[in-house]
Design an enzyme around this catalytic site. Structure first.
Site, PDB file in Angstrom:
ATOM      1  CG  MET A  27      -1.903  -1.176   1.161  1.00  0.00           C
ATOM      2  SD  MET A  27      -3.415  -0.880   2.096  1.00  0.00           S
ATOM      3  CE  MET A  27      -2.764  -0.599   3.712  1.00  0.00           C
ATOM      4  CD  GLU A  32      15.721  -0.701   4.276  1.00  0.00           C
ATOM      5  OE1 GLU A  32      15.941  -1.871   3.902  1.00  0.00           O
ATOM      6  OE2 GLU A  32      16.115   0.297   3.644  1.00  0.00           O
ATOM      7  N   GLY A  33      10.867  -2.914   5.446  1.00  0.00           N
ATOM      8  CA  GLY A  33      10.083  -4.155   5.466  1.00  0.00           C
ATOM      9  C   GLY A  33       9.633  -4.520   4.060  1.00  0.00           C
ATOM     10  CG  HIS A  34       6.804  -2.015   2.012  1.00  0.00           C
ATOM     11  ND1 HIS A  34       6.742  -0.786   2.618  1.00  0.00           N
ATOM     12  CD2 HIS A  34       5.578  -2.565   2.165  1.00  0.00           C
ATOM     13  CE1 HIS A  34       5.520  -0.596   3.105  1.00  0.00           C
ATOM     14  NE2 HIS A  34       4.806  -1.665   2.857  1.00  0.00           N
ATOM     15  N   GLY A 144       4.763 -10.298   4.201  1.00  0.00           N
ATOM     16  CA  GLY A 144       5.543 -10.188   5.434  1.00  0.00           C
ATOM     17  C   GLY A 144       4.839 -10.868   6.590  1.00  0.00           C
ATOM     18  CG  ASP A 147       0.775  -7.075   8.085  1.00  0.00           C
ATOM     19  OD1 ASP A 147       0.230  -6.394   8.957  1.00  0.00           O
ATOM     20  OD2 ASP A 147       1.663  -6.608   7.328  1.00  0.00           O
ATOM     21  CB  SER A 183       2.973   2.450   5.927  1.00  0.00           C
ATOM     22  OG  SER A 183       3.591   1.547   5.055  1.00  0.00           O
ATOM     23  NE  ARG A 184      -2.924   1.868   9.554  1.00  0.00           N
ATOM     24  CZ  ARG A 184      -3.058   0.785   8.805  1.00  0.00           C
ATOM     25  NH1 ARG A 184      -2.118  -0.122   8.783  1.00  0.00           N
ATOM     26  NH2 ARG A 184      -4.146   0.611   8.054  1.00  0.00           N
TER      27      ARG A 184
HETATM   28  P1  AMP Z   1       1.455  -2.920   3.442  1.00  0.00           P
HETATM   29  O1  AMP Z   1       2.010  -1.876   2.548  1.00  0.00           O
HETATM   30  O2  AMP Z   1       1.416  -2.515   4.889  1.00  0.00           O
HETATM   31  O3  AMP Z   1       0.159  -3.507   2.962  1.00  0.00           O
HETATM   32  O4  AMP Z   1       2.508  -4.108   3.407  1.00  0.00           O
HETATM   33  C1  AMP Z   1       2.878  -4.722   2.195  1.00  0.00           C
HETATM   34  C2  AMP Z   1       3.624  -5.990   2.506  1.00  0.00           C
HETATM   35  O5  AMP Z   1       4.790  -5.693   3.263  1.00  0.00           O
HETATM   36  C3  AMP Z   1       2.794  -6.971   3.357  1.00  0.00           C
HETATM   37  O6  AMP Z   1       3.033  -8.284   2.911  1.00  0.00           O
HETATM   38  C4  AMP Z   1       3.339  -6.752   4.732  1.00  0.00           C
HETATM   39  O7  AMP Z   1       3.194  -7.873   5.589  1.00  0.00           O
HETATM   40  C5  AMP Z   1       4.797  -6.489   4.433  1.00  0.00           C
HETATM   41  N1  AMP Z   1       5.423  -5.772   5.543  1.00  0.00           N
HETATM   42  C6  AMP Z   1       4.958  -4.656   6.161  1.00  0.00           C
HETATM   43  N2  AMP Z   1       5.757  -4.320   7.190  1.00  0.00           N
HETATM   44  C7  AMP Z   1       6.751  -5.234   7.224  1.00  0.00           C
HETATM   45  C8  AMP Z   1       7.884  -5.430   8.063  1.00  0.00           C
HETATM   46  N3  AMP Z   1       8.162  -4.615   9.066  1.00  0.00           N
HETATM   47  N4  AMP Z   1       8.700  -6.476   7.793  1.00  0.00           N
HETATM   48  C9  AMP Z   1       8.416  -7.321   6.758  1.00  0.00           C
HETATM   49  N5  AMP Z   1       7.364  -7.193   5.944  1.00  0.00           N
HETATM   50  C10 AMP Z   1       6.534  -6.169   6.166  1.00  0.00           C
END
Ligand code: AMP
Length: 277
Positions: A27, A32-34, A144, A147, A183-184
């Protein structure tokens, strides 16, 4: 890196790109997670597709949707720097054209925890993930473990609808103080940001206890709740539970066990989990 806005453009671009294709749905507000998902996708696949779509149907609070960060230019630069080949940034109308009437509803792993706290959330997630998979038909899709319930829901979706894709689940990337990247996190006040790592610290303390032989589910849950309650900025400890990672039903003593928790600080909700192994 090629940017496309429509499903037609996405499919046309993919026709000339080499297989296998790895898909990283996001989203945006890339961190760094993404990027850890992108890096893994880059090393596993000939083509990496990322999507940025703030999916309105998975938000249960309009405030949260309105305040969701959208630094698109920065996101594009970060994705490009990690070698993404194709980025799909559809509008809401492109994803949900007028007359859109389909919702995928999943029982089982979608019912409790985030599903109970955020009505409609997993319907939105399941529907948009199904669409993204059908639009891009990747060999592998990356998620990730941060979630973890979303992963369990998507695993169910892919299996139940016979979607021909492999799921890759990547470890949670954290800030130096242990807070899971999200992101939040930018929406936290300074005080909230200072308090937020208490969630991971409580989960980690229980993982340490588990590893030192204290494997009673009730005691671990109570111990974690007690630690979370001590953090005065946490207004609500929404849930603490030991669940089976695949099904999200209460852990029965075999299979991979996750300790999951969610807390609320003002209008901010934090979720995290650790594997008990
Ligand atoms: P989002 O943009 O929050 O929908 O996340 C997109 C993808 O990145 C999802 O598969 C999340 O689980 C993953 N993600 C978000 N935060 C992290 C994190 N801190 N470490 C690893 N993956 C993450």
């Amino acid at each position: 890196m090629l940017r496309v806005w429509t499903v037609t453009e996405l499919r046309a671009a993919l026709q000339s790109m080499p297989r296998p294709v790895g898909l990283v749905p996001t989203m945006g507000a890339v961190h760094e997670g993404h990027l850890s998902l992108v890096k893994q996708a880059r090393s596993d696949n000939a083509t990496v597709v990322a999507t940025i779509f703030v999916n309105p149907t998975q938000f249960d609070e309009t405030q949260d949707l309105e305040h969701y960060p959208r630094p698109i230019e920065q996101d594009l630069a970060l994705l490009e720097s990690e070698g993404v080949d194709l980025v799909f940034t559809p509008s809401t109308d492109e994803m949900y054209h007028p007359g859109f009437m389909t919702t995928i509803h999943i029982e089982g792993p979608a019912r409790e925890f985030e599903g109970a706290a955020r009505p409609g959330h997993f319907d939105g997630v399941a529907t948009v993930v199904a669409k993204l998979l059908l639009q891009s038909l990747p060999e592998v899709v990356y998620f990730g473990r941060k979630d973890a319930q979303q992963v369990a829901v998507v695993r169910r979706l892919v299996s139940d609808l016979d979607i021909p894709v492999a799921l890759a689940v990547m470890s949670t990337i954290r800030e130096h103080d242990g807070l899971a990247m999200s992101s939040r996190n930018v929406t936290l006040s300074e005080d909230q940001r200072r308090a937020a790592p208490a969630l991971f610290l409580a989960l980690s303390a229980m993982r340490d206890r588990y590893r030192s032989g204290m494997q009673n589910a009730v005691q671990l849950k109570e111990g974690c709740t007690a630690l979370l309650t001590q953090e005065l900025l946490f207004d609500l400890v929404d849930y603490v539970a030991l669940v089976d990672e695949e099904t999200f039903i209460p852990w029965g003593g075999t299979g991979s066990c996750l300790l999951v928790a969610a807390v609320r600080m003002g209008s901010v909700r934090l979720i995290d989990n650790v594997v008990l192994d």
